[in-house]
Design an enzyme around this catalytic site. Structure first.
Site, short mmCIF file in Angstrom:
data_model
loop_
_atom_site.label_atom_id
_atom_site.label_comp_id
_atom_site.label_asym_id
_atom_site.label_seq_id
_atom_site.Cartn_x
_atom_site.Cartn_y
_atom_site.Cartn_z
N GLY A 141 -12.79 -9.55 20.62
CA GLY A 141 -12.69 -8.93 19.32
C GLY A 141 -12.22 -9.83 18.25
CG ASP A 158 3.82 1.76 19.32
OD1 ASP A 158 3.38 1.94 17.89
OD2 ASP A 158 3.35 1.53 20.04
CG HIS A 215 -0.28 2.26 21.15
ND1 HIS A 215 0.64 2.18 19.93
CD2 HIS A 215 -1.62 2.07 20.23
CE1 HIS A 215 -0.15 1.57 18.75
NE2 HIS A 215 -1.40 1.79 19.03
P1 NAX Z 1 -11.97 -4.68 14.25
O1 NAX Z 1 -13.17 -3.58 14.06
O2 NAX Z 1 -11.51 -5.39 12.88
O3 NAX Z 1 -12.28 -5.96 15.23
C1 NAX Z 1 -12.70 -5.31 16.34
C2 NAX Z 1 -13.61 -6.42 17.05
O4 NAX Z 1 -14.05 -6.34 18.31
C3 NAX Z 1 -15.03 -6.79 16.29
O5 NAX Z 1 -15.19 -7.92 15.76
C4 NAX Z 1 -16.06 -6.21 17.25
O6 NAX Z 1 -17.24 -7.08 16.95
C5 NAX Z 1 -15.37 -6.72 18.55
N1 NAX Z 1 -15.91 -6.05 19.89
C6 NAX Z 1 -16.40 -4.94 19.94
N2 NAX Z 1 -16.26 -4.49 21.23
C7 NAX Z 1 -16.43 -5.78 21.82
C8 NAX Z 1 -16.57 -6.18 23.22
N3 NAX Z 1 -17.16 -5.28 24.21
N4 NAX Z 1 -16.11 -7.34 23.69
C9 NAX Z 1 -15.77 -8.25 22.87
N5 NAX Z 1 -15.56 -8.08 21.36
C10 NAX Z 1 -15.80 -6.73 20.90
O7 NAX Z 1 -10.70 -4.00 14.74
P2 NAX Z 1 -9.01 -4.39 14.71
O8 NAX Z 1 -8.37 -4.10 13.35
O9 NAX Z 1 -8.97 -5.93 14.69
O10 NAX Z 1 -8.52 -3.70 15.69
C11 NAX Z 1 -8.74 -3.92 17.21
C12 NAX Z 1 -8.19 -2.79 18.15
O11 NAX Z 1 -6.77 -2.79 18.12
C13 NAX Z 1 -8.54 -1.30 17.56
O12 NAX Z 1 -9.02 -0.75 18.85
C14 NAX Z 1 -7.41 -0.90 17.15
O13 NAX Z 1 -7.30 0.57 17.31
C15 NAX Z 1 -6.34 -1.58 18.01
N6 NAX Z 1 -4.91 -1.32 17.24
C16 NAX Z 1 -4.05 -1.49 18.54
C17 NAX Z 1 -2.72 -1.45 18.19
C18 NAX Z 1 -1.63 -1.34 19.38
O14 NAX Z 1 -0.63 -1.37 18.73
N7 NAX Z 1 -1.78 -1.11 20.59
C19 NAX Z 1 -2.10 -1.52 16.78
C20 NAX Z 1 -3.36 -2.18 15.85
C21 NAX Z 1 -4.61 -1.40 16.41
O15 NAX Z 1 -4.91 -0.42 15.43
#
Ligand code: NAX
Length: 328
Positions: A11, A159, A187
């Site tokens: 990602g 968190d 989470h």
């Molecule tokens: P974005 O949508 O900005 O970026 C996600 C990226 O992942 C995109 O560029 C997409 O093309 C890529 N992607 C999708 N499927 C893929 C795959 N199979 N292989 C490689 N890349 C892939 O999301 P972003 O804001 O960067 O957030 C990413 C993730 O973090 C989300 O699932 C979000 O819910 C999660 N979070 C987790 C947090 C935590 O505390 N654990 C907090 C922040 C965030 O909400």
């Protein structure tokens, strides 16, 4: 000079990726003397943006950054990986049921787990950031039978950091005076930020605050719903703070917790504190020499027990759902 560490980020073209990569390359993930090779794994639609980010990384001329590889092939992306940050995930969209969300993410984390199993270095450490993080970590771990289960972790450090910040504001203390805070469970909105063992400048935090209503009605919901509040205010989900927490998680795992303190990590349960073995749940942990250990022997009062159990129950339900879907 030290051998570079291979760090894979999935990602990489997303908003967390953008906030994360520059800090990895500048030495914040592993330390100021550890060179890194970056492997950016994206889906085909994300490759061009990832190339743009790589151009900017080049333009920083970071002394520690040795090379960058960009790929949409997980076998290439995880080849020789020492650290893998699994950020890319399928977000929940309107009208999506939990089963749909879990199977969409299973389609990402199961093959990535297998690719880690088949290609990563023997000392691989995995942090799952992409939501639902704990269960995505479980799916990846189950698909990697040759990798020790404890190398798969899920991020609750954001968190943890949010809770420290809220407690510091409430008590007027500096964040650096707050120790031994714990995030338990998932989470998700059921997570339980626990201050009963926390210390504020050496004093017990719960006794200092002495206000169970504030805990139940303000502190816990503020921490648990902070992600939604950020979306409401910023018009986009947490990115820099999430990237910062991912940096903290791995840095602490590799470099150790400070004496007299601990951190929170989502890790496979060994059955401690009544959390069923194998669930990837957040615990208080200390780290040393690249290994973590659950802090043992804490008294869990009634207030905490109910909340830990509720979050663990949710994790068990997610595990049962992905088991039914054949993802683990
Ligand atoms: P974005 O949508 O900005 O970026 C996600 C990226 O992942 C995109 O560029 C997409 O093309 C890529 N992607 C999708 N499927 C893929 C795959 N199979 N292989 C490689 N890349 C892939 O999301 P972003 O804001 O960067 O957030 C990413 C993730 O973090 C989300 O699932 C979000 O819910 C999660 N979070 C987790 C947090 C935590 O505390 N654990 C907090 C922040 C965030 O909400």
């Amino acid at each position: 000079t030290r051998t570079p560490v291979n760090v894979t980020v999935t990602g990489a073209a997303g908003q967390i990726g953008y906030a994360l990569l520059f800090r990895i390359a500048s030495g914040h993930l592993l330390g100021p003397d550890v060179p890194v090779n970056l492997r950016l794994l994206e889906i085909p639609q994300g490759l061009k943006a990832a190339e743009g980010t790589a151009m900017e990384l080049d333009d920083c001329a970071f002394p520690l950054l040795r090379n960058i590889e960009i790929t949409d092939d997980a076998n290439v992306g995880f080849a020789g990986a020492n650290v893998a940050l699994l950020v890319g995930a399928r977000p929940r969209t309107k009208g999506m049921e939990r089963g749909d969300l879990l199977s969409a993410n299973g389609g990402i984390f199961k093959p990535q787990g297998k690719a880690i199993n088949d290609n990563a270095a023997d000392d691989i450490k995995v942090l799952v950031v992409g939501n639902p993080a704990n269960t995505n970590a479980l799916i990846a771990q189950a698909a990697a039978p040759d990798v020790p289960a404890e190398r798969f972790t899920a991020m609750t450090r954001l968190d943890h950091n949010r809770a420290i910040s809220q407690l510091a504001a409430k008590t007027g203390a500096a964040v650096s005076d707050i120790k031994k805070l714990t995030i338990w469970g998932n989470h998700s909105a059921t997570q339980y930020p626990d201050i009963f063992h926390a210390e504020v400048a050496g004093k017990n935090a719960a006794e200092l605050v002495n206000d169970e209503a504030w805990l139940a009605d303000t502190f816990i919901p503020t921490v648990a719903k902070r992600g939604a509040a950020i979306i409401e205010a910023r018009g986009a989900s947490s990115a820099a703070s999430a990237a910062n927490a991912a940096i903290d998680h791995v840095y602490t795992w590799v470099n150790g917790t400070a004496p007299g303190d601990w951190t929170s990590m989502g890790i496979p349960s060994d059955g401690s504190y009544g959390v069923p073995e194998g669930l990837i749940s957040s615990f208080p942990v200390t780290t040393k020499d690249g290994k973590y250990e659950i802090v043992q022997g804490l008294d869990i009062n009634e207030f905490s027990r109910t909340r830990i159990d509720a979050s663990v129950q949710e994790l068990a339900e997610e595990r049962d759902a992905v088991r039914e879907l054949g993802l683990i």
